[in-house]
Each structure stands twice: as C-alpha cells, then as structure tokens.
Design an enzyme around this catalytic site. Structure first.
Site, mmCIF file in Angstrom:
data_model
loop_
_atom_site.group_PDB
_atom_site.id
_atom_site.type_symbol
_atom_site.label_atom_id
_atom_site.label_comp_id
_atom_site.label_asym_id
_atom_site.label_seq_id
_atom_site.Cartn_x
_atom_site.Cartn_y
_atom_site.Cartn_z
ATOM 1 N N LYS A 193 0.864 -1.330 -0.023
ATOM 2 C CA LYS A 193 0.039 -0.091 -0.045
ATOM 3 C C LYS A 193 0.846 1.326 -0.088
ATOM 4 O O LYS A 193 1.915 1.455 0.951
ATOM 5 C CB LYS A 193 -0.910 -0.256 1.174
ATOM 6 C CG LYS A 193 -2.133 0.878 1.215
ATOM 7 C CD LYS A 193 -3.068 0.550 2.377
ATOM 8 C CE LYS A 193 -4.449 1.393 2.395
ATOM 9 N NZ LYS A 193 -4.874 1.076 3.537
HETATM 10 O O1 G3P Z 1 -9.653 2.566 4.359
HETATM 11 C C1 G3P Z 1 -8.926 3.850 4.598
HETATM 12 C C2 G3P Z 1 -9.659 3.873 6.007
HETATM 13 O O2 G3P Z 1 -8.719 3.199 6.884
HETATM 14 C C3 G3P Z 1 -9.779 5.341 6.295
HETATM 15 O O3 G3P Z 1 -10.804 5.212 6.999
HETATM 16 O O4 G3P Z 1 -12.760 5.703 8.647
HETATM 17 O O5 G3P Z 1 -10.127 6.440 9.141
HETATM 18 O O6 G3P Z 1 -11.509 7.691 7.253
HETATM 19 P P1 G3P Z 1 -11.355 6.381 8.146
#
Ligand code: G3P
Length: 217
Positions: free
Chosen positions: A87
């Site tokens: 990633k």
């Molecule tokens: O997949 C991306 C993720 O980890 C971010 O999610 O909820 O932190 O915006 P969030």
C-alpha cells in the site's frame, strides 16, 4: 463486489472470515496503532498473522515517503507472505514506486486518493487497487460517492484494470451505494458488513416461523 475489512483487529477479521464473505483486509498505520501494534518487528509479525486468518489480499502500508524507502519497505512487506499487497501513498514517489512494483508483478494499493486525477495516475502506474476515501470526503462536505462514480466512468472509458477499492467506508449505506456505482471492492469496519444483515421483517418473520413450527410439534 469484494468485501475487505478495514482493521488490524484479529478477532474482527476472524468474525468476518467465519461468515464466509470476506475477500481481504486493509490496514494502515493508524489501525495498527489502534490495536497497540508498534515497532517494525511486531507490525511485520502482525501482517503474517492476518494473512494466516484470511484467504485474500492483505494491504500493508509503507511509511517511507521517498521512492527508495518505499521500494525497500514494499519489497520486505511483499516477501512476508504471498497475500500481501503493498500500500503506497498517492504522492509523486508513491506513483513511481507503484510503477516499479507493477512491473515486478507485485500487487499494489494506492491509498489516500481524493480526486479523479489521482485515480487516473494510479491506473497509469498499473496499481492493482486504488483507494478513494469516501468517508473523509463526506467529512468535509464533499460527496465521496461522486468520486466513485467519476473513477468508474474514467476507468471504463479506457478499460483500466485497476480495481476501485472504496475506502473510508463508514456504514452500510456507503456499501450499498458503492455497489450500485460499480465499485469493485469496499473496505470498511466490521459493523458496515454485519449491519447489512439487519432487517426487522427478517426477525419478525423468523420468530413467526419458529412459533408456528412449535404449534405443530
Ligand atoms: O481504508 C481507509 C481507512 O482506513 C480510513 O478510514 O474511517 O479513518 O476515514 P477512516
């Protein structure tokens, strides 16, 4: 549509895997820290433990921001397990590293994508997955789902193979809307997956079926 779970929590990963509907896992440094996994050795071991729990792709994020560092880290991550996807952040060196890994046949996931232009670059660099963060766009009053639609149109126009991995999914409606828009993959918390189960008519109907069965037996 593939379902990935966005966590480094082994119990949640196992729960989704046990349902038989899990296609992979995504992680990031914040999710690792949330589980108290710190230090390179522990983080590397944790990735292997995740790979042992699931059958599909497991995204492991580099923390370097320069090309050489990303290549070094990404190669070490890819060597850990055949299910690892490297990633990489959507910055200039990340795009260059993506091309490097694509040319070597190593799977990649371009993360922190917030625009159609960034998604176009990810596809040009041969990314396996592109991760538009829909929830974080919604957080700043910008339509995250619109970005999924834009990327779908652009990729279909040119037949790009890069899979659209809707990320930063927060809830069940994100999952359903992403499915309608043709996202190839969604990654979200366990609740965004298990929440899809819920319908009061299912519960009421099941209760009645069981009650009626009991009447006759
Ligand atoms: O997949 C991306 C993720 O980890 C971010 O999610 O909820 O932190 O915006 P969030």
């Amino acid at each position: 549509m593939k379902f990935f779970i966005d966590t480094a929590n082994l119990e949640q990963i196992k729960e989704a895997q046990d349902m038989g509907i899990l296609d992979g896992v995504t992680t990031n440094p914040s999710l690792m820290a949330k589980e108290g996994i710190t230090g390179t050795d522990n983080i590397m071991k944790h990735y292997v433990n995740i790979c042992k729990l699931v059958d599909g792709d497991v995204s492991a994020e580099v923390i370097s921001t320069d090309y050489e560092g990303m290549v070094r880290e990404g190669e070490a991550l890819a060597d850990l397990h055949s299910q690892i996807v490297v990633k990489l952040p959507m910055i200039k060196d990340g795009v260059k590293a993506c091309k490097y890994f694509s040319d070597k046949g190593i799977k990649t996931n371009m993360t922190l994508v917030f625009s159609a232009g960034q998604a176009l670059l990810a596809a040009k660099a041969g990314a396996t997955y592109v991760s538009p963060f829909i929830g974080r766009l919604d957080d700043i009053s910008t339509d995250g789902l619109n970005l999924i639609a834009e990327i779908r149109m652009i990729y279909d126009n040119y037949g790009f193979d890069t899979e659209i991995l809707a990320a930063s999914v927060r809830h069940t409606m994100h999952v359903i809307d992403c499915a309608k828009l043709g996202a190839d993959v969604m990654t979200g918390p366990l609740s965004s997956i298990t929440g899809l189960l819920n319908h009061p008519l299912t519960d009421i109907g099941l209760e009645k079926f069981l009650a009626d069965y009991k009447k006759g037996n």
